[in-house]
Design a protein around this motif. Structure first.
Motif, PDB file in Angstrom:
ATOM      1  N   ALA A  68       0.825  -1.207   0.000  1.00  0.00           N
ATOM      2  CA  ALA A  68       0.000   0.000   0.000  1.00  0.00           C
ATOM      3  C   ALA A  68       0.860   1.260   0.000  1.00  0.00           C
ATOM      4  O   ALA A  68       0.574   2.216  -0.735  1.00  0.00           O
ATOM      5  N   LYS A  69       1.920   1.268   0.801  1.00  0.00           N
ATOM      6  CA  LYS A  69       2.801   2.441   0.836  1.00  0.00           C
ATOM      7  C   LYS A  69       3.521   2.635  -0.491  1.00  0.00           C
ATOM      8  O   LYS A  69       3.691   3.757  -0.956  1.00  0.00           O
ATOM      9  N   GLN A  70       3.958   1.529  -1.102  1.00  0.00           N
ATOM     10  CA  GLN A  70       4.648   1.642  -2.379  1.00  0.00           C
ATOM     11  C   GLN A  70       3.694   2.106  -3.470  1.00  0.00           C
ATOM     12  O   GLN A  70       4.063   2.942  -4.299  1.00  0.00           O
ATOM     13  N   LEU A  71       2.496   1.584  -3.495  1.00  0.00           N
ATOM     14  CA  LEU A  71       1.528   2.011  -4.505  1.00  0.00           C
ATOM     15  C   LEU A  71       1.098   3.455  -4.280  1.00  0.00           C
ATOM     16  O   LEU A  71       0.776   4.162  -5.237  1.00  0.00           O
ATOM     17  N   GLY A  72       1.102   3.906  -3.025  1.00  0.00           N
ATOM     18  CA  GLY A  72       0.759   5.286  -2.712  1.00  0.00           C
ATOM     19  C   GLY A  72       1.907   6.252  -2.947  1.00  0.00           C
ATOM     20  O   GLY A  72       1.736   7.457  -2.843  1.00  0.00           O
ATOM     21  N   GLY A  73       3.071   5.747  -3.243  1.00  0.00           N
ATOM     22  CA  GLY A  73       4.225   6.597  -3.523  1.00  0.00           C
ATOM     23  C   GLY A  73       5.002   7.022  -2.294  1.00  0.00           C
ATOM     24  O   GLY A  73       5.944   7.793  -2.390  1.00  0.00           O
ATOM     25  N   ALA A  74       4.619   6.534  -1.125  1.00  0.00           N
ATOM     26  CA  ALA A  74       5.298   6.940   0.104  1.00  0.00           C
ATOM     27  C   ALA A  74       6.568   6.137   0.359  1.00  0.00           C
ATOM     28  O   ALA A  74       7.382   6.523   1.193  1.00  0.00           O
ATOM     29  N   LEU A  75       6.739   5.043  -0.329  1.00  0.00           N
ATOM     30  CA  LEU A  75       7.874   4.162  -0.083  1.00  0.00           C
ATOM     31  C   LEU A  75       8.386   3.640  -1.413  1.00  0.00           C
ATOM     32  O   LEU A  75       7.613   3.141  -2.223  1.00  0.00           O
ATOM     33  N   ALA A  76       9.673   3.798  -1.641  1.00  0.00           N
ATOM     34  CA  ALA A  76      10.281   3.308  -2.883  1.00  0.00           C
ATOM     35  C   ALA A  76      11.200   2.140  -2.557  1.00  0.00           C
ATOM     36  O   ALA A  76      11.640   1.969  -1.431  1.00  0.00           O
ATOM     37  N   THR A  77      11.484   1.349  -3.565  1.00  0.00           N
ATOM     38  CA  THR A  77      12.353   0.199  -3.387  1.00  0.00           C
ATOM     39  C   THR A  77      13.772   0.643  -3.042  1.00  0.00           C
ATOM     40  O   THR A  77      14.221   1.702  -3.457  1.00  0.00           O
ATOM     41  N   ALA A  78      14.435  -0.156  -2.256  1.00  0.00           N
ATOM     42  CA  ALA A  78      15.814   0.148  -1.873  1.00  0.00           C
ATOM     43  C   ALA A  78      16.757  -0.275  -2.985  1.00  0.00           C
ATOM     44  O   ALA A  78      16.523  -1.272  -3.665  1.00  0.00           O
ATOM     45  N   HIS A  79      17.811   0.485  -3.146  1.00  0.00           N
ATOM     46  CA  HIS A  79      18.840   0.096  -4.114  1.00  0.00           C
ATOM     47  C   HIS A  79      19.843  -0.805  -3.404  1.00  0.00           C
ATOM     48  O   HIS A  79      20.400  -0.435  -2.377  1.00  0.00           O
ATOM     49  N   ILE A  80      20.037  -2.002  -3.957  1.00  0.00           N
ATOM     50  CA  ILE A  80      20.976  -2.951  -3.360  1.00  0.00           C
ATOM     51  C   ILE A  80      22.178  -3.054  -4.289  1.00  0.00           C
ATOM     52  O   ILE A  80      22.036  -3.439  -5.454  1.00  0.00           O
ATOM     53  N   PRO A  81      23.359  -2.697  -3.790  1.00  0.00           N
ATOM     54  CA  PRO A  81      24.555  -2.780  -4.634  1.00  0.00           C
ATOM     55  C   PRO A  81      24.849  -4.224  -5.057  1.00  0.00           C
ATOM     56  O   PRO A  81      24.476  -5.179  -4.364  1.00  0.00           O
ATOM     57  N   GLY A  82      25.524  -4.373  -6.164  1.00  0.00           N
ATOM     58  CA  GLY A  82      25.866  -5.692  -6.679  1.00  0.00           C
ATOM     59  C   GLY A  82      26.674  -6.524  -5.708  1.00  0.00           C
ATOM     60  O   GLY A  82      26.534  -7.744  -5.646  1.00  0.00           O
ATOM     61  N   GLU A  83      27.513  -5.865  -4.916  1.00  0.00           N
ATOM     62  CA  GLU A  83      28.332  -6.582  -3.925  1.00  0.00           C
ATOM     63  C   GLU A  83      27.441  -7.270  -2.881  1.00  0.00           C
ATOM     64  O   GLU A  83      27.704  -8.403  -2.479  1.00  0.00           O
ATOM     65  N   GLU A  84      26.380  -6.598  -2.459  1.00  0.00           N
ATOM     66  CA  GLU A  84      25.454  -7.187  -1.490  1.00  0.00           C
ATOM     67  C   GLU A  84      24.684  -8.347  -2.095  1.00  0.00           C
ATOM     68  O   GLU A  84      24.437  -9.348  -1.435  1.00  0.00           O
ATOM     69  N   LEU A  85      24.289  -8.211  -3.349  1.00  0.00           N
ATOM     70  CA  LEU A  85      23.582  -9.302  -4.030  1.00  0.00           C
ATOM     71  C   LEU A  85      24.480 -10.515  -4.177  1.00  0.00           C
ATOM     72  O   LEU A  85      24.033 -11.653  -4.002  1.00  0.00           O
TER      73      LEU A  85
END
Length: 156
Positions: A68-85
C-alpha cells in the motif's frame, strides 16, 4: 509530491505479501495436536500451528502495508549494490549445499564446514584465520550439544 511507482520499483511489497500468504497456507496445513485443552482459547494457543500462523499473519500484514505504501508513492524500493547481491547469493548457495550435505553426511561435518565457510567468507581480511577456526569449533560443538538436548531432535 507523489513518486511514480512502476512494477520494478514497487515489487518488494507484493513479494512479501505473497510470501506471507504462502506461509499462511503452510501454517494452516499443520495438523492438530492429539491432546485437546478444555478451554477453547488455550486449545488454540497450544496447537502446533499457532506460532507459524501468527508469524504468517504478521508477514502478510507487513507485506500488505508495504504494498500500500509503495503504490501510494510513500515508499520506494531500496537500491541494493551488486556486492550485497553477490554476498546474499553466496550465502544462499552455501546454505543450500549445507542442507543437502546434512542429509547425506550427517550433522557434525557439514555443520563445521558450513560455519567455517560462512565465517571465512563474511570476515575476509577482518580477523586472523585461527580466530575463525576457533569460533567454528566452538559453534559446532555448541550446536552438536544443544540441538539434541534442547530441541529433542535426533541428529542425522
Amino acid at each position: 509530491m507523489k513518486k511514480e511507482c512502476g512494477w520494478k520499483k514497487c515489487s518488494e511489497g507484493a513479494v512479501v505479501l505473497a510470501l506471507g500468504v504462502a506461509c499462511l497456507l503452510l501454517a494452516l496445513g499443520v495438523p492438530d495436536n492429539p491432546i485437546r485443552q478444555p478451554n477453547p482459547v488455550l486449545d488454540f494457543v497450544t496447537q502446533a500451528r499457532f506460532l507459524p500462523l501468527m508469524g504468517a499473519l504478521v508477514i502478510t500484514a507487513l507485506g500488505a502495508a508495504m504494498t500500500a505504501k509503495q503504490l501510494g508513492g510513500a515508499l520506494a524500493t531500496a537500491h541494493i549494490p551488486g556486492e550485497e547481491l553477490t554476498r546474499a547469493g553466496v550465502l544462499v548457495g552455501l546454505t543450500a549445499a549445507y542442507a543437502a550435505l546434512v542429509l547425506n553426511l550427517g550433522f557434525v561435518l557439514p555443520t563445521a564446514g558450513y560455519l567455517a565457510a560462512c565465517l571465512f567468507y563474511l570476515n575476509r581480511g577482518a580477523r586472523r584465520w585461527y580466530t575463525l577456526v576457533l569460533f567454528t569449533a566452538i559453534f559446532t560443538g555448541v550446536a552438536t550439544l544443544l540441538v539434541p538436548r534442547l530441541l529433542n531432535i535426533a541428529l542425522p
